[in-house]
Design an enzyme around this catalytic site. Structure first.
Site, short mmCIF file in Angstrom:
data_model
loop_
_atom_site.label_atom_id
_atom_site.label_comp_id
_atom_site.label_asym_id
_atom_site.label_seq_id
_atom_site.Cartn_x
_atom_site.Cartn_y
_atom_site.Cartn_z
N GLU A 329 20.43 -53.77 -57.04
CA GLU A 329 19.38 -53.16 -56.20
C GLU A 329 19.69 -53.40 -54.71
OE1 GLU A 329 15.64 -53.66 -59.28
OE2 GLU A 329 16.02 -55.27 -57.85
N CYS A 420 6.67 -54.77 -59.54
CA CYS A 420 6.50 -55.15 -58.14
C CYS A 420 6.15 -53.96 -57.26
CB CYS A 420 7.77 -55.83 -57.63
SG CYS A 420 9.28 -54.91 -57.93
#
Length: 683
Positions: A329, A420
């Protein structure tokens, strides 16, 4: 002492950590006008904030209940049971939703929501251990903690445990809850935990570079609330621990896994590029800006300036998205900005907003707000569906819908195992009023163009500013200023880069052709000459009640081209109007999007569609479209209407092709045989 680094003077300290009160002290030279003092009244953002309040936040709390995140706190309070979710950082989804709900209460008072939060905060308090430790993944059953947690406190903090990450989100939530409600129940929990952290970490004590940054930002928030110097010094200590890991081998082919992934490959003052996990990185860079502002550390300032420059010149998508590489990521190499595999985590956009706001407050330059605006209107709100309860974790730049590429057909989801992003959006959205205005003495900055009213004090005089516009669809801005008594001050109105022929404050993107359209400004109906400062029009005068400033921004459809080093965008253009980046989606374009060509001479018409996608400005043009015959042996082009919608609005009508970048010539088109298939509505 220069103006960026005023001396740190604490005008009051708390006698005990629990006796929290707001303390005045030196900070950024430019201060945001608090979200509590800005009341929005516009037709673009206010409905989104209302949806966040009515849908996103309740859905988030409900999903925290349904997925046992709340149960983890209940079991921790009982000191028995088995951790009931997947990740040890799942506690933060409750903290982030409380943060968003706190902001929301200021916008939309709600006794039931306030009462529910009070009950939830009691559960958080009950889960806290006597010395302040708060981490349900260990407290529930200390003899058998989560596998990421390690056998003892803090021993896996750098790699996996997220103990300090949880703490950071707790601190952020507590500061927001206290500012919005004046209540100290969550703040006292946070301060007790922060005191433990400060007692545990520091010179001569335990040392670690937190694996997932945000504790640094959170500690600074608590420092601003309390004035307790240990919170600031511990935040700086965590920054200073980076680059000291003994197991890092820069020559290893997997070196990033041990170092740059969590920004631990070099001391922070030596870092010059945006590297590693994008969310972690941008939380770190936000904290670097915080600590630089509060301590006067010029090396820290130079480092964060260099990192920002690297991101904006080499590693930012045209939508404001960051983090190109799915593996880790993370940021890719310079100019590594692929379209079909773009990651662009929604959380990274949230973090990028935080970072650019801080950079503006340090330097007072419009370019930082230009990037913040680009992220807000494009790469951030693309992460939440128009229904307020469906989300993207990553935000694609191109979707090819065919048998050859089935894996590239994303659809929004209501929740994720690692959720998240939904909770990060829940907390960011209602804080938006705090980004509209800022102030430095007699300089008042108008940064975002959102209709509403703010009350502030300049030269000891109360001043009301009413902003009216239909932004981002129209460029006519109106500001009505009403000081309690005539007073001299400077109104600084941001002149957006896109309205000054600047697609990006770097050479990463540029408009294909320059525009002759100019920005015009009048005061009380009369054209006015003005000076510019760092991208702002400086309007200096003695303001009187009901003085009216009108700004006209050109709202043309512009073609954007990328730096030739961005290989995926060679020979292609993106479309932008005002701050909005556009895309073509399958449902408006005969089931395809990847077969459309936009030659340089293409002209677009605009039409506001109030019933489409909650109201959008739609772009249309007649362009060539590539066609293959049924046998896939013959190619031809036909003239077809290209319909483009704002990028943020895609994927609200099912799955299918989408593209942001359009080839200008036939040689650049990707030929994929495919018959349009019936749409399926995403959930």
């Amino acid at each position: 002492m220069n103006r960026i680094f005023p001396s740190l003077t604490l005008l009051g300290l708390l006698s005990t950590p629990a006796a929290a009160q707001t303390v005045k002290h030196s900070d950024y030279p430019i201060q945001a006008v608090s979200f509590t003092k800005v009341k929005l009244a516009d037709s673009f953002w206010l409905p989104r904030l209302k949806t966040n309040t009515d849908v996103t936040i309740p859905a988030s709390f409900q999903r925290c209940e349904a997925t046992n995140r709340v149960k983890n706190f209940e079991m921790a309070a009982a000191r028995q049971g088995k951790f009931a979710t997947i990740f040890p950082f799942d506690d933060t989804d409750i903290y982030k939703t409380i943060e968003g709900a706190s902001y929301s209460l200021k916008l939309y008072p709600d006794e039931k929501l306030d009462e529910y939060m009070g009950l939830l905060i009691k559960k958080v308090a009950a889960a806290q251990e006597p010395d302040g430790y708060l981490y349900t993944a260990r407290t529930i059953d200390p003899a058998h903690p989560h596998e990421w947690a390690g056998p003892e406190r803090w021993v896996k903090e750098r790699e996996l445990s997220h103990e300090l990450y949880n703490a950071g989100h707790l601190y952020e939530a507590a500061a927001a809850h206290y500012e919005a409600t004046g209540k100290k129940n969550l703040l006292n929990i946070a301060l007790k935990n922060a005191d433990l952290v400060c007692a545990t970490f520091g010179p001569g004590k335990r040392a670690v570079a937190p694996g997932h940054e945000i504790v640094e930002m959170g500690l600074v928030k608590l420092y601003r609330v309390t004035g307790k110097p240990e919170y600031l010094s511990t935040a700086k200590f965590f920054l200073d621990q980076r680059g000291q890991y003994k197991g890092y081998d820069p020559k290893s082919p997997d070196a990033w896994r041990n170092g740059s992934y969590w920004q631990d490959h070099k001391p922070v003052i030596d870092q010059q590029e945006a590297e590693g996990h994008a969310v972690r990185a941008e939380y770190l860079y936000s904290a670097m800006a915080d600590v630089a502002a509060l301590t006067g550390d010029k090396r820290l300032l130079a480092a964060v300036d260099s990192i920002w420059q690297n991101m904006v010149t080499r590693k930012l998508y045209v939508t404001g998205g960051t983090g190109a590489v799915p593996g880790g990521e993370r940021f890719g190499g310079n100019y590594e900005l692929p379209n079909t595999t773009a990651y662009n985590e929604t959380c990274a956009s949230v973090a990028n907003v935080y970072w650019n706001q801080r950079m503006f407050q340090l330097h007072g330059e419009a370019k930082y707000v230009d990037i913040l605006e680009k992220v807000l209107y494009n790469g951030l709100i693309s992460g939440v569906g128009l229904d307020g309860k469906s989300f993207f974790y990553s935000n694609a730049m191109q979707v090819r819908n065919s048998a050859s590429f089935p894996q590239t057909e994303p659809q929004r989801a209501g929740w994720f195992d690692c959720s998240c992003c939904p909770t990060n959006l829940a907390r960011l959205m209602p804080s938006l009023p705090g980004y509209v205005y800022a102030q430095n003495g007699r300089d008042v900055y108008a940064n975002l163009f959102i209709s509403g009213t703010t009350d502030l004090k300049v030269n000891s005089q109360l001043v009301r500013i009413v902003q009216q516009n239909n932004y981002p669809w129209q460029g006519d801005l109106k500001f009505t200023l009403s000081p309690a008594a005539a007073t001299d001050f400077n109104l600084l109105v941001r002149l957006p880069g896109w309205a000054r022929n600047e697609a990006m404050p770097s050479d990463l993107y540029r408009f294909a052709t320059p525009s002759a359209e100019k920005i015009s400004i009048t005061i009380n109906g009369k054209p006015t000459a003005y000076t510019t400062r760092s991208g702002y029009a400086v309007l200096a005068r003695k303001w009187r009640k009901n003085d009216v400033v009108e700004v006209k921004l050109p709202m043309e459809v512009r073609q954007v081209v990328a730096n030739p080093h961005v290989q995926d965008d060679l020979g292609k253009v993106a479309l932008q109007r005002g701050p909005i980046v556009y895309c073509a989606e399958w449902t408006d374009n005969n089931g395809r999007a990847g077969n459309l060509i936009v030659p340089a001479a293409t002209t677009f018409t605009t039409r506001y569609q109030p019933e489409l996608l909650n109201g959008i400005m739609q772009l249309q043009a007649t362009v060539p479209a590539v066609q293959l015959d049924a046998a896939n042996t013959s190619i031809s082009t036909t003239r077809q209407t290209l319909t483009a919608i704002p990028y943020y609005a895609w994927a609200n009508r099912g799955k299918g092709e989408m593209t942001v970048w359009f080839p200008q010539q036939l040689t650049d088109i990707e030929l994929i045989s495919r018959q349009p298939k019936e749409a399926t509505v995403g959930k």
